[in-house]
Motif scaffolding. Structure first.
Motif, mmCIF file in Angstrom:
data_model
loop_
_atom_site.group_PDB
_atom_site.id
_atom_site.type_symbol
_atom_site.label_atom_id
_atom_site.label_comp_id
_atom_site.label_asym_id
_atom_site.label_seq_id
_atom_site.Cartn_x
_atom_site.Cartn_y
_atom_site.Cartn_z
ATOM 1 N N GLN A 1 4.152 4.871 9.834
ATOM 2 C CA GLN A 1 4.797 3.926 8.935
ATOM 3 C C GLN A 1 5.554 2.920 9.780
ATOM 4 O O GLN A 1 6.626 3.201 10.285
ATOM 5 C CB GLN A 1 5.758 4.708 8.025
ATOM 6 N N SER B 1 5.451 -1.994 7.056
ATOM 7 C CA SER B 1 5.103 -1.119 5.943
ATOM 8 C C SER B 1 6.374 -0.626 5.238
ATOM 9 O O SER B 1 6.434 -0.559 4.017
ATOM 10 C CB SER B 1 4.277 0.049 6.490
ATOM 11 N N SER B 2 7.400 -0.335 6.038
ATOM 12 C CA SER B 2 8.685 0.092 5.469
ATOM 13 C C SER B 2 9.272 -0.999 4.592
ATOM 14 O O SER B 2 9.939 -0.746 3.606
ATOM 15 C CB SER B 2 9.687 0.406 6.579
ATOM 16 N N HIS C 1 6.570 -1.603 1.267
ATOM 17 C CA HIS C 1 6.301 -0.474 0.379
ATOM 18 C C HIS C 1 4.927 -0.567 -0.286
ATOM 19 O O HIS C 1 4.799 -0.438 -1.499
ATOM 20 C CB HIS C 1 7.393 -0.362 -0.699
ATOM 21 N N PHE D 1 2.255 3.003 2.518
ATOM 22 C CA PHE D 1 3.622 3.518 2.615
ATOM 23 C C PHE D 1 3.831 4.640 1.613
ATOM 24 O O PHE D 1 4.340 5.704 1.944
ATOM 25 C CB PHE D 1 4.610 2.383 2.346
ATOM 26 N N LYS D 2 3.393 4.394 0.380
ATOM 27 C CA LYS D 2 3.626 5.392 -0.670
ATOM 28 C C LYS D 2 2.903 6.685 -0.337
ATOM 29 O O LYS D 2 3.420 7.778 -0.561
ATOM 30 C CB LYS D 2 3.172 4.847 -2.022
ATOM 31 N N GLU E 1 4.859 8.444 2.413
ATOM 32 C CA GLU E 1 6.091 9.023 1.880
ATOM 33 C C GLU E 1 5.791 10.288 1.090
ATOM 34 O O GLU E 1 6.478 11.307 1.234
ATOM 35 C CB GLU E 1 6.802 8.034 0.951
ATOM 36 N N ASN F 1 14.394 -1.407 0.348
ATOM 37 C CA ASN F 1 13.125 -0.856 0.825
ATOM 38 C C ASN F 1 13.272 -0.210 2.194
ATOM 39 O O ASN F 1 12.737 0.869 2.445
ATOM 40 C CB ASN F 1 12.061 -1.956 0.902
ATOM 41 N N SER G 1 13.054 4.380 3.785
ATOM 42 C CA SER G 1 11.807 4.453 4.539
ATOM 43 C C SER G 1 12.067 5.229 5.818
ATOM 44 O O SER G 1 13.198 5.627 6.097
ATOM 45 C CB SER G 1 11.321 3.049 4.880
#
Lengths: 282, 589
Positions: free
Chosen positions: A124, A128-129, A132, A136-137, A140, B432, B436
């Motif tokens: 990630q 990408s952080s 989202h 990313f999803k 996570e 966001n 993360s």
């Protein structure tokens, strides 16, 4: 002790090829030689105990293994490749540790603590952080499900959303183990995992370490509780004043007069008595 | 999902027994509470000033002229009346959960309102005669109300404080959406009321500061009461369940501000300034709140963004003779500020804690000094860079009013819209990133850098990234700032501004978005409102900060704690005392 505890420990897993090795590790702090020419080898599926009086250099040895300290001389290798002098990279390579004085992230929840442990295994990037996106999803979700498994594994599911600092002491130690396991280590270094625990908690920790070993992770444990070490480990190393004094199976170490004399620093009779008392209780 | 309405269930809360000396008063708690409420009501109806002050009659007919309309209470006297009646009612209605806490909050509100107004009248009127008796006139309003508040507080404590009320069970989705809509609309009116309360401080309006502070005191009491009653927790829980919906509605609501009482050029300018500092504070919150790196020169990045934007704006003093479109200028400003952020952040590889703070302090000073000396001809030196043209889109300059159909937007409303969008974007970036891998790495570094490294976090690059992203956001705000104010001078980016931003982040609550916005709003509205206290402004400000840090060190909107509070009560720790959290804390230290 009840019959449950008297049962012999879980069957030893087959011990495989060498995974972690240290050659002649010496650590000099100014005029103090904390470690002197220590060598050892850890095989796959093995649990090694590291004992010794306070100040013997046990934690220093761990710090050398994990890249926190650069040894003055000597080398450490994982599967034959020398380890870098950077704790982050060492963790990435597959060595994880816990700390003698618990070092969780106190204001993060139990779940978040373990998620931090997933750091090296998550793909990630910063972008990408930021965005989202679907990748990313996915990462996570994967990390969170793995985290839930690990909390379940150490028996802390119910504390998932609790701040780490609010957990009972023994649970904090187990959370630290879960966090270390999240990095998917091939070698786990535990620094006094039962310090401050009562008998039941210690026993639970012993079983937990067997479970970890059975999952294919080799373990090195520092502990003062000799009973705990002798019933847990395949091999025991005795470190005294920075030097490796004795190495052998629990039985060999237990019977060694040098250990009796040097390690506990008490009159031999009394120590003998203590050790035998320890033998009888499990 | 079905929209079945269920009554929110209130879980019983344990009553905390009264402690110490007040324990003896427990049997009189109800009487004390009622008496406190009654005194407050009486105080609201009494005159507050014995004579007309030099600057004119005190607002809300608090002077003797109140006799012309004895029952017409308004303003702060109306607040007191409402609080007093609420206290009397609560004193006799036993079924209300967290009654003691609500009463305590009301008590503090009454105390705050009476102290602010009483002190103001005293100092302006030249002594206690102004609020007691002078020249045959009596005006004990402030004193009676203050005693009422104090009695109410004693009564609240004497009766024992329960835990905060909790409202269980979520309602149906559409019910919650409708409720949230109403709540956010109320929030908009509230924000407009706070912003405009007391009006614009000026010679013609000498009491604006006192009215504003009094309003804040009443509002604080009200919010604390709502928090005790579990309403705040309930609303937060609802908004967290409908995160996307809340974000959209809040954005829409924010864009409606120009249509409220705050829709004048002056308030739009104030709101846009708040926006600039809120965006910057959120950026700083990444560095300080998440990564735990103390940055004392952060405002320099706002300055860098502003200087870059000024130089590409076509102003006469600009270094470059190029005029770039505003969106592009924003990007360039952000990138340049980000690069400087990385440069300033690079010492974090070697320097920690206090030493890092000194490095950032030095950087901030370098920026101010080199701007002052106009190094490279980029900053205009002491002449600043004046005459930066306003942003224009479709031939409409942003600093002028605009009429769409029958709706007339005040001048400055367009800038306000723009900054709302910028702040929303900055919030999205912060939110966001926080949730993360990168955000967790920052928090881990803040909590324990060595443990973070042992978990495989490469702390060097991660920390530099925090500085870089924080600086980028400030640069973005800086570009806006340059065009909105029309002048970029080094004087706007001094050390004091950095400290104020830092105070905003800490005051609001480290690591949270509402915290940074609230902190920035408070710290940049107060000076605007307290112009007549110019000499004492910083003093009051400092005392307020000290008090907040003493009584609420986690900030106004704290982070994870709140989440822990919201989480369903987990099993209590084992009865064995040695394994409780307190024991763990001792053992871990």
């Amino acid at each position: 002790m009840s019959g449950k505890h008297a049962a012999p420990e879980a069957p030893r897993a087959a011990i495989g090829q060498s995974i972690l090795s240290a050659e002649g590790v010496t650590m000099q702090f100014g005029g103090l030689r904390a470690l002197n020419d220590v060598s050892f080898g850890l095989s796959e599926g093995e649990i090694i105990g590291l004992i010794g009086p306070n100040g013997a250099g046990k934690t220093t040895f761990f710090n050398c293994l994990t890249g926190l300290y650069a040894p003055t001389s000597g080398s450490v290798a994982l599967r034959g490749t020398p380890l870098p002098q950077d704790p982050a990279k060492v963790t990435d390579r597959g060595i994880a540790r816990t700390f003698q004085n618990i070092r969780l992230f106190p204001s993060m929840t139990a779940e978040e603590n373990v998620l931090v442990g997933r750091h090296v295994r998550m793909k990630q990037g910063p972008l990408s952080s930021l965005l989202h996106g679907p990748a990313f999803k996915r990462s996570e979700a994967e990390a969170r499900s793995r985290t839930a498994e690990l909390l379940e594994f150490v028996g802390l599911s119910r504390f998932s959303d609790e701040l780490a600092r609010n957990l009972p002491y023994g649970d904090q130690r187990r959370l630290e183990i879960a966090r270390a396991l999240a990095t998917e280590p091939s070698v786990l270094l535990l620094d006094e995992p039962t310090a401050g625990m009562n008998a039941q908690e210690t026993e639970a920790t012993r079983q937990l370490i067997f479970k970890i070993r059975d999952l294919g992770t080799s373990v090195v444990v520092i502990e003062h509780d000799t009973k705990f070490i002798f019933t847990l480990c395949d091999r025991v190393l005795v470190l005294v004043q920075g030097e490796l004094l004795v190495e052998g199976t629990p039985d060999e170490v237990r019977g060694d007069p040098r250990v009796v004399e040097a390690y506990l620093g008490a009159p031999p009779d009394e120590v003998e008595h203590q050790i035998h008392a320890a033998e009888e209780t499990p | 999902m079905t929209a079945i309405e269920k009554d929110p269930v209130v879980e019983p809360a344990a009553v905390e027994a009264p402690r110490g000396r007040l324990a003896g008063l427990a049997p009189y708690a109800t009487a004390l509470r009622a008496a406190g409420g009654l005194l407050t009501v009486v105080g609201a109806y009494l005159p507050w000033a014995t004579f007309v002050l030099n600057d004119g009659p005190y607002p809300e007919k608090a002077t003797l002229e109140f006799f012309t309309a004895p029952l017409g209470v308004s303003g702060f006297r109306l607040h007191l009346l409402v609080f007093g009646i609420a206290a009397i009612v609560l004193a006799f209605v036993p079924a209300v959960p967290a009654r003691g806490r609500i009463l305590r909050a009301l008590g503090w509100g009454v105390v705050a309102v009476s102290v602010v107004n009483g002190m103001y009248i005293t100092t302006q009127g030249g002594g206690f005669g102004a609020i007691t008796a002078a020249d045959g006139a009596v005006a004990f309003g402030a004193i009676v109300a203050l005693i009422g508040g104090a009695v109410l507080l004693v009564g609240a404590f004497a009766g024992g404080l329960e835990g905060h009320a909790r409202w269980g069970r979520p309602l149906g989705r559409f019910v919650e959406w409708a409720l949230l809509l109403v709540i956010y609309a109320l929030l908009l009116l509230l924000v407009a009321a706070v912003l405009t309360s007391g009006g614009q401080g000026s010679v013609a309006n000498p009491y604006s500061g006192a009215v504003f502070l009094s309003f804040l005191g009443a509002l604080g009491g009200l919010l604390a009461a709502l928090h005790s009653a579990g309403v705040v927790t309930w609303v937060t829980g609802m908004s967290e369940r409908h995160r996307a919906y809340s974000a959209i509605v809040l954005l829409a609501v924010a864009l409606l501000l120009p249509l409220t009482a705050a829709g004048t050029q002056y308030w739009m300018t104030v709101a846009a300034n708040i926006g600039v500092y809120a965006a910057t504070a959120i950026g700083l919150n990444i560095v300080v709140g998440l990564a735990g790196l103390l940055d004392l020169g952060y405002v320099a990045f706002l300055g860098i963004g502003a200087v870059v934007a000024a130089n590409f704006s076509g102003a006469t003093a600009a270094r470059f003779d190029i005029v770039l479109p505003f969106p592009l200028v924003m990007v360039i400003s952000a990138v340049v500020a980000g690069i400087f952020g990385a440069i300033v952040g690079s010492p974090t590889l070697r320097v920690r804690g206090d030493y890092l703070a000194i490095v950032t302090l030095a950087f901030g000073e370098i920026f101010v000094r080199s701007s002052q000396n106009n190094i490279g001809g980029l900053t205009g030196g002491s002449n600043a860079i004046p005459g930066i043209p306003p942003v224009t889109a479709f031939g409409q300059p942003f600093n002028e009013s605009l009429t769409i159909g029958s709706v007339e937007l005040p001048a400055g409303a367009l800038y306000y819209f723009l900054i709302v969008v910028i702040v929303a974007a900055v919030m999205a970036v912060f939110g966001n990133l926080k949730n993360s891998r990168l955000g967790r790495a920052w928090i881990a570094i803040r909590e324990d850098e060595d443990a973070a490294r042992a978990m495989g976090i490469r702390t060097g690059p991660v920390k530099i990234l925090a500085f870089m992203i924080g600086a980028t956001l400030a640069g973005l705000a800086g570009a806006f700032f340059a065009h909105k104010t029309g002048t970029v001078s080094y004087e706007s980016f001094r050390f004091l501004e950095s400290v104020t931003l830092l105070a905003a982040v800490i005051l609001g609550g480290m690591g949270t978005i509402p915290g940074a916005v609230l902190g920035a709003s408070i710290l940049f509205v107060l000076p605007e409102k307290l112009r007549e206290f110019a000499d004492y402004r910083l003093l009051i400000f400092g005392i307020a900060l000290v008090l907040i840090m003493r009584f609420r060190p986690q900030g106004l909107v704290p982070d994870a704690h709140r989440r822990a509070e919201l989480a369903p009560q987990s099993e209590p720790p084992p009865p064995d005392g040695s394994t409780g959290p307190a024991a763990a804390k001792v053992a871990a230290s």
